[in-house]
Design a protein around this motif. Structure first.
Motif, PDB file in Angstrom:
ATOM      1  N   TYR A 142      50.159  95.482  97.666  1.00  0.00           N
ATOM      2  CA  TYR A 142      50.270  96.672  96.820  1.00  0.00           C
ATOM      3  C   TYR A 142      50.302  97.949  97.655  1.00  0.00           C
ATOM      4  N   GLY A 175      54.801 101.381  81.405  1.00  0.00           N
ATOM      5  CA  GLY A 175      53.480 101.818  81.881  1.00  0.00           C
ATOM      6  C   GLY A 175      53.456 101.865  83.390  1.00  0.00           C
ATOM      7  N   THR A 176      52.803 100.868  83.989  1.00  0.00           N
ATOM      8  CA  THR A 176      52.770 100.814  85.449  1.00  0.00           C
ATOM      9  C   THR A 176      54.048 100.190  86.003  1.00  0.00           C
ATOM     10  N   THR A 231      51.301  95.462  81.230  1.00  0.00           N
ATOM     11  CA  THR A 231      51.524  96.464  82.281  1.00  0.00           C
ATOM     12  C   THR A 231      51.033  97.843  81.863  1.00  0.00           C
ATOM     13  N   LEU A 232      50.625  97.956  80.596  1.00  0.00           N
ATOM     14  CA  LEU A 232      50.246  99.259  80.036  1.00  0.00           C
ATOM     15  C   LEU A 232      48.785  99.222  79.585  1.00  0.00           C
ATOM     16  N   SER A 234      46.094  99.748  81.467  1.00  0.00           N
ATOM     17  CA  SER A 234      45.178  99.561  82.591  1.00  0.00           C
ATOM     18  C   SER A 234      45.830 100.189  83.811  1.00  0.00           C
ATOM     19  N   SER A 235      44.992 100.637  84.737  1.00  0.00           N
ATOM     20  CA  SER A 235      45.556 101.202  85.960  1.00  0.00           C
ATOM     21  C   SER A 235      46.036 100.062  86.854  1.00  0.00           C
ATOM     22  N   GLU A 236      46.830 100.410  87.854  1.00  0.00           N
ATOM     23  CA  GLU A 236      47.320  99.415  88.810  1.00  0.00           C
ATOM     24  C   GLU A 236      46.131  98.660  89.418  1.00  0.00           C
TER      25      GLU A 236
ATOM     26  N   HIS B 108      50.719  95.297  74.544  1.00  0.00           N
ATOM     27  CA  HIS B 108      49.800  95.587  75.650  1.00  0.00           C
ATOM     28  C   HIS B 108      48.378  95.895  75.186  1.00  0.00           C
ATOM     29  N   SER B 110      47.571  98.621  73.946  1.00  0.00           N
ATOM     30  CA  SER B 110      47.354 100.047  74.201  1.00  0.00           C
ATOM     31  C   SER B 110      48.708 100.744  74.279  1.00  0.00           C
ATOM     32  N   THR B 111      48.697 102.054  74.087  1.00  0.00           N
ATOM     33  CA  THR B 111      49.942 102.800  74.275  1.00  0.00           C
ATOM     34  C   THR B 111      49.793 103.814  75.393  1.00  0.00           C
ATOM     35  N   HIS B 112      48.618 103.868  75.978  1.00  0.00           N
ATOM     36  CA  HIS B 112      48.365 104.908  76.977  1.00  0.00           C
ATOM     37  C   HIS B 112      48.414 104.394  78.405  1.00  0.00           C
ATOM     38  N   HIS B 113      49.342 104.979  79.145  1.00  0.00           N
ATOM     39  CA  HIS B 113      49.463 104.668  80.560  1.00  0.00           C
ATOM     40  C   HIS B 113      48.256 105.231  81.301  1.00  0.00           C
ATOM     41  N   LEU B 114      47.538 104.354  81.991  1.00  0.00           N
ATOM     42  CA  LEU B 114      46.350 104.803  82.718  1.00  0.00           C
ATOM     43  C   LEU B 114      46.551 104.680  84.226  1.00  0.00           C
ATOM     44  N   GLY B 115      47.765 104.313  84.607  1.00  0.00           N
ATOM     45  CA  GLY B 115      48.029 104.122  86.035  1.00  0.00           C
ATOM     46  C   GLY B 115      48.436 105.418  86.715  1.00  0.00           C
ATOM     47  N   GLU B 116      49.079 105.260  87.850  1.00  0.00           N
ATOM     48  CA  GLU B 116      49.485 106.429  88.623  1.00  0.00           C
ATOM     49  C   GLU B 116      50.438 107.297  87.822  1.00  0.00           C
TER      50      GLU B 116
END
Ligand SMILES: [Zn+2]
Ligand SMILES: [Zn+2]
Lengths: 360, 168
Positions: A142, A175-176, A231-232, A234-236, B108, B110-116
């Motif tokens: 990663y 998402g990610t 993929t959406l 949660s953070s990477e 997913h 969720s609908t909220h992107h929590l990543g970078e």
């Protein structure tokens, strides 16, 4: 014919089995799906637009550090056998290589590769940034993929939505855009019939499994690709930590299953792995699937210390070079040639003869 | 891919099972799957997205449809998406935002992107609105709000704050 020697280690550096937990995990792969905000998605775009996408990415790549001197393959200008070679080396998806049932290679389909990272272009998404490491190495993989993403993102305008994150052609990747896969060998769980339970458990915690060649592929040789489903949301970091934790657990289960086999059925298991070795060593005709299953048996034998003189590297090499396109190219025949099983058996015999010490 | 059983019809059911200590995947058409007593998902699950939804125990038919047959600037309609499982362009996410938000929640959780978060390139960044760009009415409201707070007329203050929020 393409020259795969242009690639560092032929693009299969992971064969050396040097990575962490290499006795169970062959490789770790991570990809990030990205699209350019300037262009409509693959499926609605034209040949010209796909060419533009290629050129924008080429420009960005030239200014990057990580992918400044890539090896380039334009799949739309390669013969089927060459596309198959790249796919068998896990460097491009089946989709990009145009190898799917009714698939044709699409214009502009390309891949850029430098060492362990690269980017597929004009796949289902405009860009699929990817990294591949030997063994179980989620963090290392990663780190590289993330750096390349940052580098390219500074030079290209990626489609990004404030709420949904990175936008992708299919909402399952939004998402990610991150999909991490760990290619793991689980013969112990298959032999003890625990595998279905384990796979069901993984599905319940949001992980999927695929076969050796990714999406839609069958499980052969007891190799499973375990990856995150969502993929959406949660953070990477969270996605990778979750997958990592679960893979470690599966590795524990596999080790336990092997201990049970060796403890409760030592003669059965010893016979089984040596039988597999014997067949590989002396058979005169081997289908790909049979070779894979026998290699799985020998790999298990090496893993539990029953077969001492075979290196993981040798087994990994056989895994790659007994595949239809690789074998056909090495033997100078067509992958549809009826002689292929005979040639495969001869190839395996030669490799085992020269690389394995005499014992047993 | 054709069915492993009859080798005629398209396989729509993929069964992973263990036979003779080897994992095999059986690909069956709807009819052969039914003959084997395997519950076969409806015909709607041929797309990858359909498979995904089916795997999660929900059918594609539950996808909400936008009220109108509205098309995105790329030409894609929501019906196109339902059939192909692929969106046409990044704007599709705005055009079909409501049904997509619902779908994303199901896919997913969720609908909220929590990543970078993607930082757009400096050159492409739309300039932030300057103070001068705030309509004159806002500065007037702000002055009234200040007065309302000073005079402890909190009901009026709340109302003014709401109106300001709309303007900004
Ligand atoms: Zn059938
Ligand atoms: Zn659109």
């Amino acid at each position: 014919m393409i020259d795969l020697n242009l690639l560092t280690d032929g693009g299969v550096g992971w064969l050396d089995a040097s990575g962490p937990s290499s006795h169970l995990v062959l490789s770790t792969r991570i990809r990030l799906a990205r699209n350019l905000s300037s262009h409509v998605y693959q499926g609605r775009n034209s040949e010209t637009e796909r060419e533009e996408i290629l050129q924008s990415v080429e420009r960005a790549v030239r200014e990057s550090v990580l992918l400044r001197r890539p090896t380039r393959y334009r799949l739309d200008r390669l013969d089927r056998i060459d596309r198959q070679l790249l796919h068998e080396r896990h460097l491009v998806s089946k989709e990009l290589a145009g190898l799917e049932a009714e698939g044709r290679v699409r214009s502009g389909a390309s891949v850029l590769i430098q060492d362990r990272i690269g980017v597929m272009l004009n796949e289902e998404d405009h860009l699929r940034i990817q990294g591949l490491h030997s063994g179980f190495a989620l963090d290392e993989t990663y780190a590289e993929v993330d750096r390349l993403d940052t580098e390219l993102g500074q030079r290209l305008a990626f489609a990004f939505h404030p709420e949904f994150g990175y936008l992708t052609s299919c909402p399952t990747n939004v998402g990610t855009g991150l999909r991490a896969s760990v290619l793991i060998h689980l013969p112990g769980l298959v032999l003890t019939k625990e595998i279905s339970k384990v796979l069901q458990g993984l599905a319940q915690v949001g992980l999927t499994h695929r076969g050796l060649y990714g999406e839609g592929s069958e499980v052969v040789g007891n190799f499973f690709q375990l990856s995150n489903q969502t993929t959406l949301g949660s953070s990477e970091r969270e996605l990778l930590d979750h997958l990592g934790k679960m893979v470690r657990q599966v590795m524990d289960y596999e080790e336990q299953a092997r201990q049970v086999l060796v403890r409760d059925a030592p003669t059965v298991i010893e016979d089984k792995v040596w039988r597999a070795y014997g067949l590989l060593r002396y058979a005169r005709s081997l289908s790909f699937e049979e070779a894979m299953n026998l290699l799985s048996g020998v790999r298990l034998g090496v893993g539990v210390g029953l077969i001492p003189d075979v290196a993981m590297y040798t087994l990994n090499k056989l895994l790659i070079y007994t595949q239809p396109a690789h074998l056909a190219v090495a033997e100078g025949i067509s992958p549809d040639d009826a002689d292929l099983p005979l040639r495969r058996a001869r190839f395996v015999r030669k490799v085992l003869e020269s690389e394995v010490g005499r014992r047993g | 891919m054709s069915c492993d059983q009859c080798r005629e019809r398209e396989a729509v059911v993929h069964l992973t099972q263990i036979v003779n200590e080897q994992v095999t995947t059986l690909h069956l058409c709807e009819k052969c799957a039914a003959d084997k007593g395997v519950e076969s998902p409806g015909s709607a699950v041929k797309t990858p997205l359909g498979t995904f939804l089916a795997a999660m125990g929900k059918g594609v038919d539950q996808l909400p449809t936008p009220r109108t047959g509205e098309a995105c600037r790329c030409g894609a309609t929501f019906q196109d998406f339902r059939e192909s499982g692929r969106l046409g362009c990044s704007d599709c996410y705005r055009t079909f935002e409501t049904p997509l938000r619902d779908l994303l929640r199901r896919l997913h959780g969720s609908t909220h992107h929590l990543g970078e978060r993607y930082a757009e390139r400096e050159t492409e960044r739309v300039p932030e609105p300057e103070v001068a760009m705030v309509p004159p009415e806002a500065s007037h409201l702000r002055e009234q709000l200040r007065l309302a707070v000073e005079t402890e007329n909190f009901e009026l203050a709340a109302e003014l704050r709401d109106r300001l929020r709309v303007l900004e």
